[in-house]
Design a protein around this motif. Structure first.
Motif, PDB file in Angstrom:
ATOM      1  N   PRO A   1       0.751  -1.038   0.033  1.00  0.00           N
ATOM      2  CA  PRO A   1       0.011   0.001  -0.060  1.00  0.00           C
ATOM      3  C   PRO A   1       0.896   1.287  -0.099  1.00  0.00           C
ATOM      4  O   PRO A   1       2.185   1.432   0.272  1.00  0.00           O
ATOM      5  N   GLU A   2       0.266   2.478  -0.332  1.00  0.00           N
ATOM      6  CA  GLU A   2       1.042   3.713  -0.297  1.00  0.00           C
ATOM      7  C   GLU A   2       1.681   4.127   1.148  1.00  0.00           C
ATOM      8  O   GLU A   2       2.940   4.332   1.355  1.00  0.00           O
ATOM      9  N   LEU A   3       0.615   3.835   2.250  1.00  0.00           N
ATOM     10  CA  LEU A   3       1.291   4.064   3.427  1.00  0.00           C
ATOM     11  C   LEU A   3       0.923   2.759   4.670  1.00  0.00           C
ATOM     12  O   LEU A   3       0.103   2.218   4.404  1.00  0.00           O
ATOM     13  N   VAL A   4       2.008   2.917   5.502  1.00  0.00           N
ATOM     14  CA  VAL A   4       1.808   1.674   6.445  1.00  0.00           C
ATOM     15  C   VAL A   4       2.182   2.410   7.751  1.00  0.00           C
ATOM     16  O   VAL A   4       2.912   3.436   7.880  1.00  0.00           O
ATOM     17  N   VAL A   5       1.238   2.221   8.797  1.00  0.00           N
ATOM     18  CA  VAL A   5       1.516   2.863  10.008  1.00  0.00           C
ATOM     19  C   VAL A   5       1.699   1.668  11.154  1.00  0.00           C
ATOM     20  O   VAL A   5       0.850   0.712  11.070  1.00  0.00           O
ATOM     21  N   GLU A   6       2.405   1.791  11.920  1.00  0.00           N
ATOM     22  CA  GLU A   6       2.916   0.867  13.231  1.00  0.00           C
ATOM     23  C   GLU A   6       2.954   1.509  14.487  1.00  0.00           C
ATOM     24  O   GLU A   6       3.532   2.785  14.296  1.00  0.00           O
ATOM     25  N   VAL A   7       2.145   1.116  15.262  1.00  0.00           N
ATOM     26  CA  VAL A   7       2.171   1.925  16.703  1.00  0.00           C
ATOM     27  C   VAL A   7       2.988   0.790  17.451  1.00  0.00           C
ATOM     28  O   VAL A   7       2.763  -0.449  17.849  1.00  0.00           O
ATOM     29  N   MET A   8       4.110   1.369  17.865  1.00  0.00           N
ATOM     30  CA  MET A   8       5.071   0.358  18.772  1.00  0.00           C
ATOM     31  C   MET A   8       4.474   0.007  19.997  1.00  0.00           C
ATOM     32  O   MET A   8       3.835   0.967  20.822  1.00  0.00           O
ATOM     33  N   SER A   9       4.718  -1.323  20.231  1.00  0.00           N
ATOM     34  CA  SER A   9       4.325  -1.838  21.740  1.00  0.00           C
ATOM     35  C   SER A   9       5.564  -1.599  22.422  1.00  0.00           C
ATOM     36  O   SER A   9       6.679  -1.761  22.056  1.00  0.00           O
ATOM     37  N   PRO A  10       5.420  -1.408  23.838  1.00  0.00           N
ATOM     38  CA  PRO A  10       6.823  -1.430  24.494  1.00  0.00           C
ATOM     39  C   PRO A  10       7.432  -2.569  24.398  1.00  0.00           C
ATOM     40  O   PRO A  10       7.140  -3.682  24.376  1.00  0.00           O
ATOM     41  N   GLY A  11       8.884  -2.483  24.642  1.00  0.00           N
ATOM     42  CA  GLY A  11       9.836  -3.256  24.757  1.00  0.00           C
ATOM     43  C   GLY A  11      10.746  -3.207  23.455  1.00  0.00           C
ATOM     44  O   GLY A  11      10.644  -3.037  22.450  1.00  0.00           O
ATOM     45  N   GLU A  12      12.325  -3.593  23.919  1.00  0.00           N
ATOM     46  CA  GLU A  12      13.346  -3.437  22.809  1.00  0.00           C
ATOM     47  C   GLU A  12      13.127  -4.410  21.650  1.00  0.00           C
ATOM     48  O   GLU A  12      13.259  -3.938  20.544  1.00  0.00           O
ATOM     49  N   GLU A  13      12.708  -5.355  21.695  1.00  0.00           N
ATOM     50  CA  GLU A  13      12.499  -6.221  20.553  1.00  0.00           C
ATOM     51  C   GLU A  13      11.354  -5.714  19.883  1.00  0.00           C
ATOM     52  O   GLU A  13      11.516  -5.781  18.419  1.00  0.00           O
ATOM     53  N   ASN A  14      10.198  -5.191  20.430  1.00  0.00           N
ATOM     54  CA  ASN A  14       9.058  -4.805  19.537  1.00  0.00           C
ATOM     55  C   ASN A  14       9.741  -3.436  18.541  1.00  0.00           C
ATOM     56  O   ASN A  14       9.336  -3.256  17.475  1.00  0.00           O
ATOM     57  N   GLU A  15      10.450  -2.698  19.397  1.00  0.00           N
ATOM     58  CA  GLU A  15      10.955  -1.364  18.690  1.00  0.00           C
ATOM     59  C   GLU A  15      11.993  -1.777  17.581  1.00  0.00           C
ATOM     60  O   GLU A  15      11.850  -1.325  16.583  1.00  0.00           O
ATOM     61  N   LYS A  16      12.797  -2.866  17.653  1.00  0.00           N
ATOM     62  CA  LYS A  16      13.591  -3.315  16.885  1.00  0.00           C
ATOM     63  C   LYS A  16      12.883  -3.776  15.549  1.00  0.00           C
ATOM     64  O   LYS A  16      13.412  -3.530  14.601  1.00  0.00           O
ATOM     65  N   ARG A  17      11.935  -4.462  15.826  1.00  0.00           N
ATOM     66  CA  ARG A  17      11.216  -5.053  14.652  1.00  0.00           C
ATOM     67  C   ARG A  17      10.451  -3.859  13.902  1.00  0.00           C
ATOM     68  O   ARG A  17      10.789  -3.799  12.761  1.00  0.00           O
ATOM     69  N   ASP A  18      10.011  -3.016  14.493  1.00  0.00           N
ATOM     70  CA  ASP A  18       9.494  -1.767  13.782  1.00  0.00           C
ATOM     71  C   ASP A  18      10.521  -0.978  13.145  1.00  0.00           C
ATOM     72  O   ASP A  18      10.169  -0.449  11.823  1.00  0.00           O
ATOM     73  N   ARG A  19      11.542  -0.424  13.763  1.00  0.00           N
ATOM     74  CA  ARG A  19      12.352   0.317  13.319  1.00  0.00           C
ATOM     75  C   ARG A  19      13.287  -0.353  12.175  1.00  0.00           C
ATOM     76  O   ARG A  19      14.030   0.344  11.582  1.00  0.00           O
ATOM     77  N   GLN A  20      13.497  -1.461  12.337  1.00  0.00           N
ATOM     78  CA  GLN A  20      14.659  -2.188  11.547  1.00  0.00           C
ATOM     79  C   GLN A  20      14.174  -3.284  10.667  1.00  0.00           C
ATOM     80  O   GLN A  20      13.841  -3.113   9.344  1.00  0.00           O
ATOM     81  N   SER A  21      13.166  -4.490  11.000  1.00  0.00           N
ATOM     82  CA  SER A  21      12.997  -5.540  10.220  1.00  0.00           C
ATOM     83  C   SER A  21      11.709  -4.917   9.394  1.00  0.00           C
ATOM     84  O   SER A  21      11.790  -5.118   8.086  1.00  0.00           O
ATOM     85  N   LYS A  22      10.815  -4.217   9.915  1.00  0.00           N
ATOM     86  CA  LYS A  22       9.842  -3.876   9.097  1.00  0.00           C
ATOM     87  C   LYS A  22       9.865  -2.520   8.405  1.00  0.00           C
ATOM     88  O   LYS A  22       9.481  -2.531   7.133  1.00  0.00           O
ATOM     89  N   LEU A  23      10.968  -1.771   8.745  1.00  0.00           N
ATOM     90  CA  LEU A  23      11.141  -0.825   7.950  1.00  0.00           C
ATOM     91  C   LEU A  23      11.903  -1.027   6.639  1.00  0.00           C
ATOM     92  O   LEU A  23      11.475  -0.755   5.655  1.00  0.00           O
ATOM     93  N   LYS A  24      12.908  -2.159   6.819  1.00  0.00           N
ATOM     94  CA  LYS A  24      13.751  -2.734   5.843  1.00  0.00           C
ATOM     95  C   LYS A  24      12.545  -3.508   4.821  1.00  0.00           C
ATOM     96  O   LYS A  24      12.675  -3.249   3.488  1.00  0.00           O
ATOM     97  N   LEU A  25      11.510  -3.930   5.238  1.00  0.00           N
ATOM     98  CA  LEU A  25      10.533  -4.878   4.585  1.00  0.00           C
ATOM     99  C   LEU A  25       9.759  -4.123   3.775  1.00  0.00           C
ATOM    100  O   LEU A  25       9.615  -4.104   2.388  1.00  0.00           O
TER     101      LEU A  25
END
Length: 186
Positions: free
Chosen positions: A104-128
């Motif tokens: 889609p043109e726009l994707v939104v993630e609302v981070m859940s607390p925790g280092e693992e969640n932050e890493k997933r949203d800011r690294q893995s999902k950003l890359k994907l």
């Protein structure tokens, strides 16, 4: 000697997992399991989707949805918190099963607390999302009350700005869209 092979999960594997309230995603063949989102997480998700829906109805340009399944590939299947997709793009990427089969043109993630969640949203999902062609990616950080806005630049999603509660969220992708960041966190 024994060797350990990394298991590569696929979309077919997800079908055998229990429907127990957990969210199952695959990123680069790795299974990601998250529990049910917290109340405050869902409030922000709903606020963002509501504002995008109001704008979409006013302009007639597309649709917003919460928690849609996106099947990019057999080893990349995710459930973002919110997406916005133009009607033109939706016609191209909606598969027969009713899932998005492209970016889609726009994707939104609302981070859940925790280092693992932050890493997933800011690294893995950003890359994907970058590799798959998402044009904008918004990450809402409820703890710090900020929104990171990533925009496609030279074929890659790059951090364009960080907004705080006193700012308004606008987007060149969504002409005329403007909302107070504080309202989205309210």
């Amino acid at each position: 000697m024994s060797t350990t092979e990394k298991v590569r999960w696929t979309s077919a594997d997800l079908e055998s997992l229990p429907d127990n309230g957990n969210r199952y995603e695959i990123i680069e063949g790795e299974l990601v399991v998250t529990g049910m989102p917290q109340w405050k997480h869902q409030v922000v998700t709903n606020n963002v989707c509501a504002e995008l829906t109001i704008w979409s109805k006013q302009t007639g340009l597309g649709k917003a949805a919460t928690n849609p399944g996106i099947v990019f590939t057999d080893t990349d299947e995710v459930i973002p918190d919110v997406v916005w997709v133009s009607y033109e793009r939706l016609a191209q990427i909606l598969d027969e099963a009713g899932h998005l089969a492209g970016a889609p043109e726009l994707v939104v993630e609302v981070m859940s607390p925790g280092e693992e969640n932050e890493k997933r949203d800011r690294q893995s999902k950003l890359k994907l999302y970058s590799v798959q062609g998402v044009r904008e990616y918004w990450i809402f950080d409820r703890i710090q009350q900020k929104v990171e806005i990533y925009r496609r630049e030279n074929g890659v999603l790059k951090l364009a700005m960080t907004l705080f509660k006193e700012d308004n969220l606008t987007s060149p992708l969504l002409a005329g869209f403007s909302v107070s960041v504080a309202e989205l966190f309210a």
